[in-house]
Design a protein around this motif. Sequence first.
Motif, PDB file in Angstrom:
ATOM      1  N   UNK A  13       0.859  -1.198   0.000  1.00  0.00           N
ATOM      2  CA  UNK A  13       0.000   0.000   0.000  1.00  0.00           C
ATOM      3  C   UNK A  13       0.887   1.238   0.000  1.00  0.00           C
ATOM      4  N   UNK A  14       1.118   1.818   1.153  1.00  0.00           N
ATOM      5  CA  UNK A  14       1.739   3.143   1.196  1.00  0.00           C
ATOM      6  C   UNK A  14       3.236   3.123   0.890  1.00  0.00           C
ATOM      7  N   UNK A  15       4.007   2.267   1.582  1.00  0.00           N
ATOM      8  CA  UNK A  15       5.461   2.290   1.417  1.00  0.00           C
ATOM      9  C   UNK A  15       5.881   2.068  -0.030  1.00  0.00           C
ATOM     10  N   UNK A  16       5.166   1.194  -0.735  1.00  0.00           N
ATOM     11  CA  UNK A  16       5.509   0.886  -2.123  1.00  0.00           C
ATOM     12  C   UNK A  16       5.534   2.149  -2.977  1.00  0.00           C
ATOM     13  N   UNK A  17       4.493   2.941  -2.860  1.00  0.00           N
ATOM     14  CA  UNK A  17       4.354   4.126  -3.717  1.00  0.00           C
ATOM     15  C   UNK A  17       5.162   5.309  -3.195  1.00  0.00           C
ATOM     16  N   UNK A  18       5.347   5.387  -1.883  1.00  0.00           N
ATOM     17  CA  UNK A  18       6.180   6.456  -1.328  1.00  0.00           C
ATOM     18  C   UNK A  18       7.648   6.239  -1.699  1.00  0.00           C
ATOM     19  N   UNK A  19       8.069   4.976  -1.716  1.00  0.00           N
ATOM     20  CA  UNK A  19       9.445   4.680  -2.124  1.00  0.00           C
ATOM     21  C   UNK A  19       9.650   5.028  -3.597  1.00  0.00           C
TER      22      UNK A  19
END
Length: 457
Positions: A13-19
């Motif tokens: 979810x979040x970490x994937x796209x923030x990275x």
Amino acid sequence: MKLVGITSCSTGIAHTYMAAEGLEVAAKEKGFEIKIETQGSIGAENVLTPEEIAAADAVVIAASTSVNKDRFIGKRLISADVTEAINNGPDLLERALKAPIFASETIKLADSEETKTSQGIYSHLMTGVSYMIPFVVAGGICIALAFAFGGINAEGDLAQAINELGGTAMGLMWPVLGGYVAFSIADRPGLIPGMVAGMLAANMNAGFLGALLGGFLAGYTILLLKKYIKLPASFSGLMPVLILPVISVLVVGLIMKFIVGVPVTALNNGIMNWLNSLSGMNSILLGLLLGGMMAIDLAGPIGKAAYFFGVASLANLGNGETSQIMAAVMISGMVPPLAMALSATVLGKNLYSKEEREAGKSAWVLGLSFISEGAIPFAAADPLRVLGSVTVGSAIAGALSMLFNCGIAVPHGGFFVFLIPGAVNNVLMYVVALAIGTIVSGFLVTLVKKGSQKQSA
């Protein structure tokens, strides 16, 4: 310079796209071209083509799960955790351009064997977790909907059908965990013994620990079998469909049944009985601890440990029962993004950059959805003040949730499941606990940021 990369986190979810965003921003600053393939919860997006890989000067893998690197043989390749891409993208890109040429998954790089082993174990665990979480969430929400349609006992044909669907999905979480931990270690041959081990863990009430140990046992059993069983080329086709499945299921199943499963089941039952016996000050202290764990690394390894502690407590309950532990975990995970949203958009707008204020608007939605990663942009810019402040509020929220005897019947969903009848026990005080934790952290982070600005002035 042209680079390509892949990002993937345990939940997708979040970490994937923030990275991915962190790497793209870093590349823009340096004048590099970059394309990032995100392997999130809905599958791979922005998929890299063979032509793009061939034209790349280097490859960046920012993942906390296992990622297949076969496409990148012959390219300079660096692997790191998603948090490094979020917090230190420019340095990661520079290191990628100097990284060794990738030859195969078995190549020995310059890292120490101990470091590689520990990273590998964590990666295998997170791979299993990433596949398991959708089953947990879907099952939990379906059970909550069954309560909404048929009351806490899910009465009526429709409610019973939805409840059965939820129970089926939840029942698959331990086999999926065991199967994909083994898959991460040994590829597809690991799925069969891993899922069998996870199912045995579920049937024996060995829970999360049993499924996890079973997954590692299955994966490394497959590796040993592949190393020592050698067949003539004409019989090699029997390995994946007959030899490995049968022998691994027998070995792993019998070890789980007679050696590993019994003590782990006893340990799991002992922990659950102890948790159920907690009351008064002991339960408040547990809520305080779990709350702090949920915030201290914003859904990192410590937060994941607390979360699955809550999930395990929920999995051991009967139909219609709520878990106070899961309630404390969920509310604590909601506090960090909500607190930062409160600080950045209401209490201390002038303390934040324009980008941070925009991130604060998104953090309201992420916090209400129980996505702790919504606070990561703020923690990356000011880790000590942000993490310290949100940990205090999260710990208070967890303790208050326990004090108010709040319970929840689902493992995810955040504020949106508060609206489902029967999903949350003592929902009004649960909202009060969330509000108090958010306000405490929001004011605290605003005050410490103001203090730091005065000192630097």
